[in-house]
Design an enzyme around this catalytic site. Structure first.
Site, PDB file in Angstrom:
ATOM      1  N   ASP A  22       0.824  -1.230  -0.171  1.00  0.00           N
ATOM      2  CA  ASP A  22      -0.196   0.131  -0.039  1.00  0.00           C
ATOM      3  C   ASP A  22       0.891   1.119   0.150  1.00  0.00           C
ATOM      4  O   ASP A  22       0.168   2.136  -1.136  1.00  0.00           O
ATOM      5  CB  ASP A  22      -0.894  -0.200   1.311  1.00  0.00           C
ATOM      6  CG  ASP A  22      -2.226   1.250   1.254  1.00  0.00           C
ATOM      7  OD1 ASP A  22      -1.912   1.344   0.225  1.00  0.00           O
ATOM      8  OD2 ASP A  22      -2.856   1.584   2.326  1.00  0.00           O
ATOM      9  N   HIS A 213      -7.728  -0.246   9.927  1.00  0.00           N
ATOM     10  CA  HIS A 213      -6.086   0.843   8.349  1.00  0.00           C
ATOM     11  C   HIS A 213      -6.498   1.686   8.490  1.00  0.00           C
ATOM     12  O   HIS A 213      -7.589   2.456   7.611  1.00  0.00           O
ATOM     13  CB  HIS A 213      -5.962  -0.425   7.618  1.00  0.00           C
ATOM     14  CG  HIS A 213      -5.535  -0.148   6.207  1.00  0.00           C
ATOM     15  ND1 HIS A 213      -4.427  -0.876   5.691  1.00  0.00           N
ATOM     16  CD2 HIS A 213      -5.364   1.304   5.466  1.00  0.00           C
ATOM     17  CE1 HIS A 213      -4.139  -0.282   4.478  1.00  0.00           C
ATOM     18  NE2 HIS A 213      -4.465   0.821   4.702  1.00  0.00           N
ATOM     19  N   HIS A 215      -5.662   5.860   7.449  1.00  0.00           N
ATOM     20  CA  HIS A 215      -5.118   6.795   6.897  1.00  0.00           C
ATOM     21  C   HIS A 215      -4.824   8.272   7.141  1.00  0.00           C
ATOM     22  O   HIS A 215      -5.411   8.614   8.383  1.00  0.00           O
ATOM     23  CB  HIS A 215      -5.337   7.538   5.490  1.00  0.00           C
ATOM     24  CG  HIS A 215      -5.324   6.060   4.613  1.00  0.00           C
ATOM     25  ND1 HIS A 215      -4.468   6.398   3.067  1.00  0.00           N
ATOM     26  CD2 HIS A 215      -4.679   4.762   4.670  1.00  0.00           C
ATOM     27  CE1 HIS A 215      -4.859   5.147   2.383  1.00  0.00           C
ATOM     28  NE2 HIS A 215      -4.700   4.148   2.972  1.00  0.00           N
ATOM     29  N   CYS A 246      -4.612   5.374  -2.438  1.00  0.00           N
ATOM     30  CA  CYS A 246      -4.810   4.621  -3.105  1.00  0.00           C
ATOM     31  C   CYS A 246      -5.002   5.385  -4.787  1.00  0.00           C
ATOM     32  O   CYS A 246      -5.412   6.877  -4.809  1.00  0.00           O
ATOM     33  CB  CYS A 246      -6.344   4.327  -2.788  1.00  0.00           C
ATOM     34  SG  CYS A 246      -7.372   3.632  -4.232  1.00  0.00           S
ATOM     35  N   ASN A 255      -0.092   6.103   4.192  1.00  0.00           N
ATOM     36  CA  ASN A 255      -0.489   5.435   5.561  1.00  0.00           C
ATOM     37  C   ASN A 255      -0.562   6.571   7.380  1.00  0.00           C
ATOM     38  O   ASN A 255       0.123   7.066   7.386  1.00  0.00           O
ATOM     39  CB  ASN A 255      -0.521   4.361   5.519  1.00  0.00           C
ATOM     40  CG  ASN A 255      -1.046   3.475   4.824  1.00  0.00           C
ATOM     41  OD1 ASN A 255      -2.340   3.024   4.461  1.00  0.00           O
ATOM     42  ND2 ASN A 255      -0.072   3.423   3.265  1.00  0.00           N
TER      43      ASN A 255
END
Length: 318
Positions: A22, A213, A215, A246, A255
């Site tokens: 990612d 998860h 950001h 993304c 992130n």
């Protein structure tokens, strides 16, 4: 005089480093397999053991991850390490099976618009494809994890209908997928939204095991971790140096930085088994390889008790 009751030790936190997947998928500079392995070994020496290593997607869609098979093959000898990879379809699962990955992650968005932009499918079509993948991997020894993107809000649709995330978790559970990442794709999560989403899942899919998860797009990632901990969630994903974003979601900045997550957890009394100083060094290495500034405040400032010589700074005059 009464003594204070003994304090229970905090639960062990399970951490997955996602920087190599990612974190790198949206960077302008594409790292070589050699440099990815350099970062992986540094992260492993720092004490991390779970890695989302790559994604078996089309190299045309995500050129930064075109070396997926080569990277997995080169990484497999690392002691005690567990590797996962995203797969978008049955062909991706076949490729993951060929190289012997430990776990695959099947991802779907909670938003129809984002799912169409991300994988060019409807939500129902994605879930139907998951059923085929689960059947294909049955008996292979490969674990299957789910991931719900835009779980805390969508940049195209805004707040999603109440119960949507819980319903998706329930449908994934019907496929035998209980390990479930909740992705904050563009940093729209707040502590209140985290409580609502985790509560939805507990109500509609009580067997689900959530992984958070976040950001740090709007500066609330660590606040959201604190909320997750208060709700009893003990599994988190993060990226060294705050790398990531993304390519199919506007405004998807980096992130939550692994070093900042570790710093918070250690200050709260959790034993993470990770060397924070070593992790900060890897964050600096990643920044140099990508020819950019470190993406986390901790990588720039150092830990709370990092000391400086008084004669290294000017003395005020007047």
């Amino acid at each position: 005089m009464t003594s204070s009751p003994p304090q229970r030790a905090p639960a062990r936190i399970e951490l997955t480093e996602v920087g190599l997947r990612d974190g790198l998928q949206n960077e302008a500079r594409v790292l070589s397999t050699e440099h990815k392995l350099e970062l992986l070994h540094g992260l492993h020496r720092a004490g991390l053991r779970r890695f989302e290593l790559t994604s078996f997607v089309s190299p045309r869609a995500v050129p930064a991850l075109a070396d997926a098979a080569e990277l997995v093959a080169a990484a497999k000898g690392l002691a005690d390490a567990r590797f996962s990879a995203l797969v978008p379809n049955l062909r991706g699962a076949e490729r993951a099976l060929e190289v012997g990955i430990d776990r695959v992650v099947l991802f779907v968005s909670a938003s129809e618009t984002h799912n169409a932009r991300n994988v060019n499918r409807s939500i129902d079509a994605s879930l139907a494809g998951f059923a085929d993948i689960v059947e294909r991997l049955s008996g292979s020894g490969i674990e299957v994890q789910g991931a719900i993107a835009t779980a805390f809000g969508c940049p195209f649709e805004g707040d999603l209908p109440a119960g949507r995330i819980g319903e998706l978790a329930r449908r994934l559970g019907e496929l035998g997928i209980d390990d479930l990442t909740l992705g904050d794709t563009t940093g729209m999560a707040t502590p209140a939204v985290v409580s609502r989403v985790v509560g939805e899942i507990a109500e509609q899919a009580p067997a689900a095991r959530p992984i958070l998860h976040f950001h740090n797009t709007r500066g609330l990632a660590l606040a959201n971790v604190m909320q997750g901990l208060s709700l009893g969630v003990t599994r988190y994903e993060s990226a060294v140096g705050g790398l990531g974003g993304c390519p199919f979601a506007p405004g998807a900045s980096g992130n939550l930085a692994t070093e900042e997550l570790i710093y918070l957890l250690e200050e709260l009394g959790y034993d993470t088994g990770v060397s924070l100083e070593s992790l900060i060094e890897v964050a600096g290495l990643a920044a140099r390889r990508l020819e950019r500034a470190p993406g986390s405040q901790l990588a720039r400032a150092g830990t709370r008790l990092r000391l400086h010589r008084p004669d290294a700074v000017p003395t005020a005059k007047g």
